[in-house]
Motif scaffolding. Structure first.
Motif, PDB file in Angstrom:
ATOM      1  N   PHE A  69      35.255  65.832  42.412  1.00 50.43           N
ATOM      2  CA  PHE A  69      36.714  65.804  42.267  1.00 50.43           C
ATOM      3  C   PHE A  69      37.223  64.464  42.774  1.00 50.43           C
ATOM      4  N   ALA A  70      38.075  63.828  41.987  1.00 48.22           N
ATOM      5  CA  ALA A  70      38.666  62.544  42.367  1.00 48.22           C
ATOM      6  C   ALA A  70      40.179  62.652  42.327  1.00 48.22           C
ATOM      7  N   ALA A  71      40.819  62.319  43.449  1.00 50.13           N
ATOM      8  CA  ALA A  71      42.279  62.331  43.522  1.00 50.13           C
ATOM      9  C   ALA A  71      42.759  60.887  43.488  1.00 50.13           C
ATOM     10  N   VAL A  72      43.302  60.474  42.357  1.00 51.83           N
ATOM     11  CA  VAL A  72      43.679  59.065  42.175  1.00 51.83           C
ATOM     12  C   VAL A  72      45.112  58.925  41.665  1.00 51.83           C
ATOM     13  N   SER A  73      45.987  59.825  42.084  1.00 54.34           N
ATOM     14  CA  SER A  73      47.396  59.696  41.715  1.00 54.34           C
ATOM     15  C   SER A  73      48.004  58.568  42.533  1.00 54.34           C
ATOM     16  N   ASN A  74      49.298  58.301  42.342  1.00 50.57           N
ATOM     17  CA  ASN A  74      49.938  57.198  43.070  1.00 50.57           C
ATOM     18  C   ASN A  74      50.550  57.648  44.396  1.00 50.57           C
ATOM     19  N   GLY A  75      50.217  58.853  44.858  1.00 46.63           N
ATOM     20  CA  GLY A  75      50.765  59.338  46.120  1.00 46.63           C
ATOM     21  C   GLY A  75      49.676  59.678  47.123  1.00 46.63           C
ATOM     22  N   ASP A  76      49.712  59.044  48.283  1.00 49.50           N
ATOM     23  CA  ASP A  76      48.701  59.310  49.307  1.00 49.50           C
ATOM     24  C   ASP A  76      48.672  60.772  49.719  1.00 49.50           C
ATOM     25  N   ASN A  77      49.852  61.340  49.989  1.00 47.16           N
ATOM     26  CA  ASN A  77      49.911  62.726  50.441  1.00 47.16           C
ATOM     27  C   ASN A  77      49.344  63.689  49.397  1.00 47.16           C
ATOM     28  N   SER A  78      49.745  63.492  48.146  1.00 48.67           N
ATOM     29  CA  SER A  78      49.242  64.359  47.074  1.00 48.67           C
ATOM     30  C   SER A  78      47.733  64.250  46.949  1.00 48.67           C
ATOM     31  N   ASN A  79      47.220  63.027  47.053  1.00 50.07           N
ATOM     32  CA  ASN A  79      45.780  62.820  46.910  1.00 50.07           C
ATOM     33  C   ASN A  79      44.995  63.528  48.008  1.00 50.07           C
ATOM     34  N   ILE A  80      45.450  63.397  49.243  1.00 53.38           N
ATOM     35  CA  ILE A  80      44.678  63.995  50.330  1.00 53.38           C
ATOM     36  C   ILE A  80      44.797  65.511  50.333  1.00 53.38           C
ATOM     37  N   VAL A  81      45.981  66.051  49.985  1.00 48.96           N
ATOM     38  CA  VAL A  81      46.125  67.504  49.912  1.00 48.96           C
ATOM     39  C   VAL A  81      45.213  68.060  48.824  1.00 48.96           C
ATOM     40  N   ALA A  82      45.222  67.420  47.666  1.00 46.51           N
ATOM     41  CA  ALA A  82      44.385  67.879  46.556  1.00 46.51           C
ATOM     42  C   ALA A  82      42.906  67.780  46.912  1.00 46.51           C
ATOM     43  N   ALA A  83      42.525  66.697  47.576  1.00 49.18           N
ATOM     44  CA  ALA A  83      41.126  66.515  47.959  1.00 49.18           C
ATOM     45  C   ALA A  83      40.686  67.594  48.942  1.00 49.18           C
ATOM     46  N   ARG A  84      41.560  67.933  49.877  1.00 48.30           N
ATOM     47  CA  ARG A  84      41.207  68.965  50.853  1.00 48.30           C
ATOM     48  C   ARG A  84      41.116  70.341  50.202  1.00 48.30           C
ATOM     49  N   VAL A  85      42.004  70.613  49.235  1.00 45.35           N
ATOM     50  CA  VAL A  85      41.934  71.894  48.522  1.00 45.35           C
ATOM     51  C   VAL A  85      40.607  71.983  47.759  1.00 45.35           C
ATOM     52  N   ALA A  86      40.251  70.886  47.078  1.00 45.34           N
ATOM     53  CA  ALA A  86      38.997  70.878  46.320  1.00 45.34           C
ATOM     54  C   ALA A  86      37.799  71.107  47.236  1.00 45.34           C
ATOM     55  N   ARG A  87      37.820  70.457  48.402  1.00 46.19           N
ATOM     56  CA  ARG A  87      36.685  70.563  49.319  1.00 46.19           C
ATOM     57  C   ARG A  87      36.671  71.899  50.065  1.00 46.19           C
ATOM     58  N   GLU A  88      37.809  72.248  50.652  1.00 44.76           N
ATOM     59  CA  GLU A  88      37.844  73.387  51.564  1.00 44.76           C
ATOM     60  C   GLU A  88      38.038  74.734  50.869  1.00 44.76           C
ATOM     61  N   THR A  89      38.794  74.752  49.775  1.00 45.91           N
ATOM     62  CA  THR A  89      39.035  76.023  49.079  1.00 45.91           C
ATOM     63  C   THR A  89      37.971  76.318  48.034  1.00 45.91           C
ATOM     64  N   PHE A  90      37.582  75.269  47.301  1.00 46.00           N
ATOM     65  CA  PHE A  90      36.648  75.492  46.198  1.00 46.00           C
ATOM     66  C   PHE A  90      35.236  74.981  46.480  1.00 46.00           C
ATOM     67  N   GLY A  91      35.048  74.333  47.609  1.00 44.91           N
ATOM     68  CA  GLY A  91      33.701  73.915  47.992  1.00 44.91           C
ATOM     69  C   GLY A  91      33.082  72.861  47.101  1.00 44.91           C
ATOM     70  N   VAL A  92      33.906  71.991  46.500  1.00 45.58           N
ATOM     71  CA  VAL A  92      33.369  70.916  45.659  1.00 45.58           C
ATOM     72  C   VAL A  92      32.576  69.950  46.540  1.00 45.58           C
ATOM     73  N   GLU A  93      31.375  69.627  46.118  1.00 43.53           N
ATOM     74  CA  GLU A  93      30.480  68.829  46.963  1.00 43.53           C
ATOM     75  C   GLU A  93      30.923  67.376  47.095  1.00 43.53           C
ATOM     76  N   HIS A  94      31.258  66.755  45.966  1.00 42.77           N
ATOM     77  CA  HIS A  94      31.608  65.335  45.976  1.00 42.77           C
ATOM     78  C   HIS A  94      33.114  65.182  45.740  1.00 42.77           C
ATOM     79  N   VAL A  95      33.828  64.771  46.782  1.00 40.32           N
ATOM     80  CA  VAL A  95      35.277  64.631  46.714  1.00 40.32           C
ATOM     81  C   VAL A  95      35.668  63.256  47.237  1.00 40.32           C
ATOM     82  N   VAL A  96      36.580  62.583  46.547  1.00 41.30           N
ATOM     83  CA  VAL A  96      37.067  61.282  47.014  1.00 41.30           C
ATOM     84  C   VAL A  96      38.551  61.176  46.716  1.00 41.30           C
TER      85      VAL A  96
END
Length: 221
Positions: A69-96
C-alpha cells in the motif's frame, strides 16, 4: 502482487502505471474522479473514488488481498492515517507514506511506517546532479539531520585506521566497499587502496567533512 495506491497525482499515477508494466495488479484511490485521467487509456487497474483511509473504500480497492500500500496524496495527515489503517487494520506487509514535513516523517518512522520525506529526498537528488562526485549524500534519514556520503579521500589516508579518519573529519565510518563487497569497519580496520569509504555525518558538517577527507593526514603512518 496486488498494490493499492492512495492518491492519483503525478506520483501516484506514475507509480500505478509502472507497477502495471511490471505485471502487478493495481487499484488507485482518489477523492477526485478527474484525477484518474492521469492514468491514461492503457491503465487497466481499478479506479475508486473516495477517501483512501475509509475502510469500505479500501476494501473495494482490494486491500484485504494487497501485498503493498502506498499513500502518496498531497496531504501528510491523510497519508499517514491511510498508511496506519492499511498496516494496523488490514495487516498489509509493505506500506509506505509520502510526507512533506521531515519532522513528521521522523515521528512516523518511529511508529513503524516507512516514509519518503519528499523535500529532503528531492534536495538530495538535485545535489547528486549538481555537486562534484563524492560530495552529495547517498542517504539521509527522515529528519534530514544525519547524512551518509561517499568520501573523496586523499591518497595519504591509505594505511590509516578508520578511527584516525573519523577523528580528523568529525564523522563516523558507516561502511566500506572493498573489491565489490561491503564491510562493516572495526576500530582496527585499515583503509586500503581502492576502498570506497562511506561515512555518517551531521548535515550541516558535510562540506567540512569532505574537505578534511580531501586533505592528507597531518601525520605520516
Amino acid at each position: 502482487m496486488h498494490v493499492v495506491i492512495m492518491g492519483c497525482g503525478r506520483v501516484g499515477a506514475s507509480l500505478a502505471t509502472a507497477l502495471q508494466r511490471l505485471d502487478h495488479t493495481v487499484a488507485v484511490v482518489d477523492k477526485n474522479a478527474l484525477a484518474f485521467h492521469r492514468l491514461g487509456r492503457d491503465f487497466h487497474g481499478r479506479q475508486i473514488t473516495g477517501n483512501g483511509f475509509d475502510r469500505d473504500v479500501l476494501i473495494e480497492a482490494g486491500i484485504e488481498k494487497a501485498a503493498a500500500f502506498a499513500a502518496v496524496s498531497n496531504g501528510d495527515n491523510s497519508n499517514i492515517v491511510a498508511a496506519r489503517v492499511a498496516r494496523e487494520t488490514f495487516g498489509v506487509e509493505h506500506v509506505v507514506a509520502r510526507i512533506y514535513d521531515p519532522k513528521r516523517a521522523e515521528v512516523y518512522q518511529r511508529l513503524g511506517i516507512p516514509t519518503v520525506a519528499t523535500v529532503p529526498w528531492t534536495t538530495d537528488r538535485f545535489l547528486r546532479m549538481l555537486l562534484p562526485e563524492g560530495v552529495a549524500t547517498a542517504w539521509r534519514e527522515p529528519s534530514g539531520t544525519v547524512a551518509v556520503l561517499q568520501l573523496p579521500l586523499h591518497e595519504g589516508w591509505v594505511g590509516c585506521k578508520v578511527t584516525e579518519l573519523e577523528e580528523a573529519t568529525g564523522s563516523r565510518v558507516a561502511f566500506i566497499m572493498r573489491f565489490g563487497n561491503g564491510i562493516l569497519p572495526t576500530p582496527k580496520t585499515v583503509i586500503q587502496a581502492d576502498d570506497t569509504v562511506y561515512v555518517a555525518a551531521l548535515s550541516g558538517t558535510v562540506t567540512d567533512v569532505t574537505e578534511s577527507a580531501r586533505q592528507a593526514p597531518e601525520e605520516s603512518h
